[in-house]
Design a protein around this motif. Structure first.
Motif, short mmCIF file in Angstrom:
data_model
loop_
_atom_site.label_atom_id
_atom_site.label_comp_id
_atom_site.label_asym_id
_atom_site.label_seq_id
_atom_site.Cartn_x
_atom_site.Cartn_y
_atom_site.Cartn_z
N THR A 152 -17.05 -1.50 17.41
CA THR A 152 -18.39 -1.92 18.51
C THR A 152 -19.48 -1.07 17.42
O THR A 152 -19.72 -0.48 16.59
N THR A 153 -20.46 -1.67 18.49
CA THR A 153 -21.89 -1.64 18.62
C THR A 153 -22.13 -0.10 18.44
O THR A 153 -22.90 0.98 17.56
N THR A 154 -21.60 0.79 19.29
CA THR A 154 -22.32 2.13 20.10
C THR A 154 -21.35 2.93 18.32
O THR A 154 -21.81 4.23 18.07
N ASN A 186 -19.18 -10.44 20.88
CA ASN A 186 -19.66 -9.58 21.72
C ASN A 186 -20.49 -10.28 22.67
O ASN A 186 -20.93 -10.41 23.98
N GLY A 217 -29.48 -7.71 23.45
CA GLY A 217 -28.43 -8.00 22.65
C GLY A 217 -27.46 -8.93 22.62
O GLY A 217 -27.53 -9.68 23.11
N TRP A 218 -26.62 -8.51 21.50
CA TRP A 218 -25.47 -9.93 21.19
C TRP A 218 -24.59 -10.07 22.77
O TRP A 218 -24.20 -11.29 23.16
N CYS A 219 -24.46 -8.74 23.08
CA CYS A 219 -23.37 -8.72 24.23
C CYS A 219 -24.25 -9.11 25.53
O CYS A 219 -23.94 -10.31 26.50
N GLU A 238 -35.49 -5.65 29.03
CA GLU A 238 -34.93 -5.26 27.41
C GLU A 238 -36.33 -4.11 27.14
O GLU A 238 -37.57 -3.59 27.28
N LYS A 243 -36.70 -9.19 21.58
CA LYS A 243 -35.05 -9.57 22.41
C LYS A 243 -36.49 -10.12 23.52
O LYS A 243 -35.90 -11.21 24.10
N GLY A 272 -25.65 0.46 24.98
CA GLY A 272 -25.63 1.17 24.51
C GLY A 272 -26.11 2.03 24.58
O GLY A 272 -26.15 3.08 24.16
N ASN A 273 -27.25 2.48 25.29
CA ASN A 273 -28.20 3.67 26.03
C ASN A 273 -28.08 4.13 27.34
O ASN A 273 -27.15 3.57 27.83
N ALA A 294 -21.06 -3.15 31.13
CA ALA A 294 -20.19 -3.00 29.75
C ALA A 294 -21.06 -2.65 28.58
O ALA A 294 -20.70 -3.23 27.54
N HIS A 296 -20.46 0.30 26.20
CA HIS A 296 -19.67 0.71 25.70
C HIS A 296 -19.40 2.38 26.39
O HIS A 296 -17.79 2.76 26.57
N LEU A 339 -16.64 -0.06 30.84
CA LEU A 339 -16.63 -1.16 30.96
C LEU A 339 -15.56 -2.08 32.13
O LEU A 339 -14.46 -2.03 31.56
N ASN A 341 -15.44 -5.29 31.97
CA ASN A 341 -14.68 -6.51 31.93
C ASN A 341 -13.18 -6.36 31.17
O ASN A 341 -12.28 -5.98 30.98
N HIS A 348 -11.93 -9.00 26.59
CA HIS A 348 -12.19 -10.13 26.16
C HIS A 348 -11.15 -11.60 25.79
O HIS A 348 -9.79 -10.98 25.77
N1 LIG Z 1 -17.78 -4.52 26.87
C1 LIG Z 1 -18.10 -4.56 25.78
O1 LIG Z 1 -16.43 -5.38 25.62
C2 LIG Z 1 -18.27 -4.98 24.00
C3 LIG Z 1 -17.96 -5.77 23.50
C4 LIG Z 1 -18.40 -5.40 22.31
C5 LIG Z 1 -19.96 -4.78 22.88
N2 LIG Z 1 -19.94 -3.94 23.60
C6 LIG Z 1 -20.49 -2.31 23.80
O2 LIG Z 1 -22.26 -3.24 24.57
C7 LIG Z 1 -23.20 -2.17 24.33
C8 LIG Z 1 -24.65 -3.28 23.52
O3 LIG Z 1 -23.92 -3.59 22.42
P1 LIG Z 1 -24.71 -5.40 21.59
O4 LIG Z 1 -24.08 -5.28 20.25
O5 LIG Z 1 -24.86 -6.00 22.75
O6 LIG Z 1 -25.86 -4.03 20.88
P2 LIG Z 1 -27.14 -5.10 20.96
O7 LIG Z 1 -28.06 -3.80 19.51
O8 LIG Z 1 -27.14 -6.00 19.93
O9 LIG Z 1 -28.70 -5.02 21.97
C9 LIG Z 1 -28.25 -3.91 22.69
C10 LIG Z 1 -30.19 -4.48 23.20
O10 LIG Z 1 -30.31 -3.08 24.83
C11 LIG Z 1 -31.64 -3.01 23.97
N3 LIG Z 1 -31.50 -1.53 24.70
C12 LIG Z 1 -31.59 -0.17 24.32
N4 LIG Z 1 -32.40 0.54 25.76
C13 LIG Z 1 -32.67 -0.65 26.36
C14 LIG Z 1 -33.12 0.35 27.93
N5 LIG Z 1 -32.98 1.42 27.72
N6 LIG Z 1 -33.42 -0.81 29.17
C15 LIG Z 1 -32.87 -2.26 28.53
N7 LIG Z 1 -32.10 -2.33 27.00
C16 LIG Z 1 -32.17 -1.97 26.37
C17 LIG Z 1 -31.61 -2.93 22.85
O11 LIG Z 1 -33.47 -3.20 22.64
C18 LIG Z 1 -30.87 -4.78 22.72
O12 LIG Z 1 -31.47 -5.20 22.47
C19 LIG Z 1 -22.52 -1.38 22.92
O13 LIG Z 1 -22.43 -0.47 23.09
C20 LIG Z 1 -21.32 -1.64 22.39
O14 LIG Z 1 -20.92 -0.98 22.07
C21 LIG Z 1 -19.50 -3.59 24.72
#
Ligand SMILES: NC(=O)c1ccc[n+]([C@@H]2O[C@H](COP(=O)([O-])OP(=O)(O)OC[C@H]3O[C@@H](n4cnc5c(N)ncnc54)[C@H](O)[C@@H]3O)[C@@H](O)[C@H]2O)c1
Length: 419
Positions: A152-154, A186, A217-219, A238, A243, A272-273, A294, A296, A339, A341, A348
């Motif tokens: 995962t991203t984190t 994601n 981001g992607w999620c 954001e 974005k 992820g923050n 949602a 990590h 998380l 989900n 997923h």
């Molecule tokens: N729930 C799940 O099943 C699942 C699946 C995949 C990834 N993840 C986790 O979800 C998180 C995000 O993953 P991603 O792939 O979308 O990452 P990503 O890097 O594509 O997107 C994260 C977005 O958050 C924004 N962001 C950061 N700090 C912020 C804040 N304080 N306020 C608003 N926006 C902020 C960033 O600018 C970025 O656009 C990670 O922790 C990842 O590990 C969870």
């Protein structure tokens, strides 16, 4: 082989087996990989530790890695996502397991240590806890680890920090960064399963309500897209101006959390923050607002601060905690801010995890075949593996696509103005 396990109840195995049996025919790419592994035995005589959310799709990945000749042990990447029956079924099928649902922090860490006691050659990690634990608490085992893959991203961010600081001691493949991962898992996986988790936990309507999604981001894109499809008004928060513009052009409202806090019926953090929703936001929220995460780690909604300012708290329903604020407003947090989900759902869909876990299996095979040529760095998934997974997926759906003609190939490869 002597299977070692620390699990809740081995007698739950038959229910877990049924859950795994449901996903197997729906994971056709992984089935193809399993057939190859059975013949080629890429992990023969090697030990693999898998640290992922322990539910049915992961269980099947563990069995596919075992089919490739490995001695496999699984451990949880999150204390609330472990399904005890699935873990029992894994043990019954000859896979070591150290995990149970709702493990305390102490138990969770003890489970990681027990998994590491197997002295793995290869690891699959989700979020970086296993990699971090082995580096910080079991340095004597590092020489044995030939490499691994991160989900995962984190976890990928943590690996980059380790590599930057020169502390990463073995190569890791960033599976998260493959196109067949983030474009589908994601985005569409999180998009669907987050709303599944919210809806089955709350049993409330989404249409006509306002969903605030933090992180585009992607999620976040997937969560926002599905919220719109369910009839919600969507607000995006954001920190990245590009974005934010993307969200705007996708048709969503964009504003800071301090403003969005007033409007939201549902809040979903996926950044992820840390501390994305805080004390200053709780005070602004409507009574009845529902928050979940949602991303990590369970650090995005500041639940500790909410507990501090609340005059009372109670379990309103399974996986829902109600907090009463001094102004009389009632706020709700799902699955303790973990998380949603996975902690309040099944993760997923199988067809999505099919691609992700095929990437995991093939990336681990790549490490097993090439580790003597790799250095302790973070590697991208080989493009051939990424495209192969996409192609097998299409074939498994009975679909085919066009091929470049020789003429088209030459045209795309030429730079001169003449055709
Ligand atoms: N729930 C799940 O099943 C699942 C699946 C995949 C990834 N993840 C986790 O979800 C998180 C995000 O993953 P991603 O792939 O979308 O990452 P990503 O890097 O594509 O997107 C994260 C977005 O958050 C924004 N962001 C950061 N700090 C912020 C804040 N304080 N306020 C608003 N926006 C902020 C960033 O600018 C970025 O656009 C990670 O922790 C990842 O590990 C969870």
């Amino acid at each position: 082989m002597d299977v070692k396990f620390t699990i809740r109840d081995l007698s739950l195995a038959s229910e877990g087996r049924r859950k795994i049996d449901w996903v197997i025919p729906r994971m056709q790419v992984l089935n193809k990989v399993r057939e190859e592994f059975e013949k080629e035995q890429p992990f023969a005589g090697k030990k693999v530790v898998i640290c992922l959310h322990l539910e049915a799709k992961t269980a099947y990945l563990a069995q596919v890695i075992k089919a490739g000749g490995a001695e496999v042990t699984v451990v949880a990447s999150n204390p609330l996502s472990t399904q005890d029956d699935v873990v029992a079924a894994l043990v019954a099928s000859g896979i070591g397991a150290h995990a149970w649902y709702n493990a305390s922090d102490e138990e969770y860490n003890a489970h990681l240590q027990l998994a590491l006691d197997t002295e793995p050659d290869f690891i699959i990690d989700d979020g970086g806890d296993l990699v971090s634990t082995i580096h910080t608490t079991r340095p004597e085992l590092l020489k044995n680890v030939k490499g691994g893959a991160e989900e995962t991203t984190t976890g990928v961010l943590r690996l980059h920090s380790m590599a930057r600081d020169g502390v990463l001691k073995f190569p890791m493949i960033a599976v998260n960064d493959a196109q067949c991962k983030f474009l589908f898992d994601n985005r569409y996986g999180t998009g669907q399963s987050v709303w599944d988790g919210i809806m089955r936990t709350t049993n409330l309507v989404v249409a006509g309500k306002t969903a605030v999604v933090a992180g585009y981001g992607w999620c976040g894109k997937g969560v926002a897209l599905r919220a719109k499809g369910l009839g919600a008004k969507v607000i995006i928060c954001e920190i990245n101006p590009i974005k934010a513009n993307e969200a705007l052009m996708d048709g969503f409202d964009v504003m800071p959390m301090a403003e969005a806090a007033k409007y939201g019926d549902f809040f979903i953090t996926v950044t992820g923050n840390m501390n994305v929703i805080n004390k200053e936001h709780f005070h602004l929220m409507k009574s009845g607002a529902i928050m979940c995460n949602a991303g990590h780690f369970d650090v995005e909604v500041n639940v500790a601060q909410l507990k501090e300012i609340a005059v009372s708290e109670r379990a309103a329903r399974t996986n829902i905690t109600e907090y009463a604020l001094p102004n009389g407003h009632l706020l709700y947090v799902l699955a303790e801010g973990r998380l949603v989900n996975l902690a309040a759902g099944d993760g997923h869909p199988a067809e999505v995890m099919d691609m992700t876990f095929a990437l995991q299996a093939l990336s681990l095979e790549y490490v097993a075949l090439n580790y003597d040529k790799l250095s302790p760095q973070v590697y991208q998934v080989n493009t051939e593996i990424d495209e192969r997974v996409a192609m097998i997926k299409l074939q498994s759906l009975g679909l085919s696509i066009d091929k470049l003609t020789k003429e088209q190939e030459a045209y795309l490869g030429s730079w001169s103005a003449e055709a």
